[in-house]
Design an enzyme around this catalytic site. Structure first.
Site, PDB file in Angstrom:
ATOM      1  N   HIS A   1       0.833  -1.194   0.000  1.00 34.52           N
ATOM      2  CA  HIS A   1       0.000   0.000   0.000  1.00 34.52           C
ATOM      3  C   HIS A   1       0.868   1.245   0.000  1.00 34.52           C
ATOM      4  O   HIS A   1       2.033   1.200   0.394  1.00 34.52           O
ATOM      5  CB  HIS A   1      -0.944   0.007   1.212  1.00 34.52           C
ATOM      6  CG  HIS A   1      -0.241  -0.135   2.515  1.00 34.52           C
ATOM      7  ND1 HIS A   1       0.159  -1.360   3.016  1.00 34.52           N
ATOM      8  CD2 HIS A   1       0.159   0.779   3.422  1.00 34.52           C
ATOM      9  CE1 HIS A   1       0.758  -1.183   4.177  1.00 34.52           C
ATOM     10  NE2 HIS A   1       0.777   0.111   4.449  1.00 34.52           N
ATOM     11  N   ALA A   2       0.275   2.322  -0.477  1.00 29.46           N
ATOM     12  CA  ALA A   2       0.999   3.583  -0.553  1.00 29.46           C
ATOM     13  C   ALA A   2      -0.011   4.718  -0.692  1.00 29.46           C
ATOM     14  O   ALA A   2      -1.198   4.489  -0.956  1.00 29.46           O
ATOM     15  CB  ALA A   2       1.944   3.577  -1.754  1.00 29.46           C
TER      16      ALA A   2
END
Length: 153
Positions: A65-66
Site C-alpha cells: 500500500h501507498a
C-alpha cells in the site's frame, strides 16, 4: 455504492511472478490499467513503502500500500499468483494473494479503514479460500464485490 475502497474489474488479475519486485511491477500495471495512473509513479510509491518493512500480511497474503497524489479515494487491486512467491511475510510463508491499496496523500483515517477492511476480508477463511479457488479474474472480482457489499450492509 459507499465503499471504503474502489475496485474495478480491470484491477483484478491472475498472473505469474518470480519475485517481490515482479509482483510490485505487475500490481503497478494493474493500477495503471484500471485508473489510467502512471505505473512508474505507483511502482515507486509501493517500493518506498515496502522498503520500510514488508507488507506481507501472513497466510499467503500481502497488502502492498501507498499514498499517491492526484487520486480522490482509496483504490484497490488484487493479483492472484499462479505460484506462491517469497515476500518476506511476517510468518515466512510465500504469498499467493496480493492486495494493493492506493490512497490519497491526505487520506489519513480513510487509508487505515481501507487497510482494515482488506485485512478483515482476507482473515475470513471462506473468502480467503474462495479467492484462491476462483477459476478466473471475473469470478474473483465478483467474490470481492459481494463480500465488500455484504460487509458494508
Amino acid at each position: 455504492m459507499n465503499a471504503i475502497f474502489t475496485m474495478e474489474p480491470e484491477a483484478v488479475a491472475i498472473a505469474g511472478a518470480e519475485s517481490k519486485e515482479d509482483i510490485l511491477n505487475r500490481l503497478s500495471d494493474l493500477f495503471a490499467r484500471a485508473w489510467s495512473l502512471d505505473a512508474g509513479c505507483v511502482r515507486e510509491r509501493l517500493q518506498e513503502r515496502e522498503a520500510l518493512g514488508s507488507t506481507g500480511f501472513g497466510r499467503g497474503v500481502a497488502i502492498p500500500h501507498a499514498r499517491l497524489p492526484d487520486i480522490e479515494r482509496p483504490l484497490a487491486a488484487l493479483l492472484r499468483l499462479r505460484r506462491p512467491v517469497a515476500f518476506d511475510a511476517a510468518d515466512g510463508l510465500p504469498v499467493t494473494l496480493v492486495f494493493g491499496l492506493l490512497s490519497p496523500d491526505n487520506a489519513g483515517a480513510a487509508h487505515l479503514h481501507a487497510l482494515a477492511a482488506i485485512s478483515r476480508l482476507v482473515r475470513n477463511e471462506s473468502v480467503h479460500d474462495a479467492l484462491i479457488d476462483a477459476p478466473h479474474a471475473d469470478a474473483i472480482y465478483g467474490l470481492l464485490t459481494n463480500a465488500r457489499d455484504r460487509d458494508a450492509a
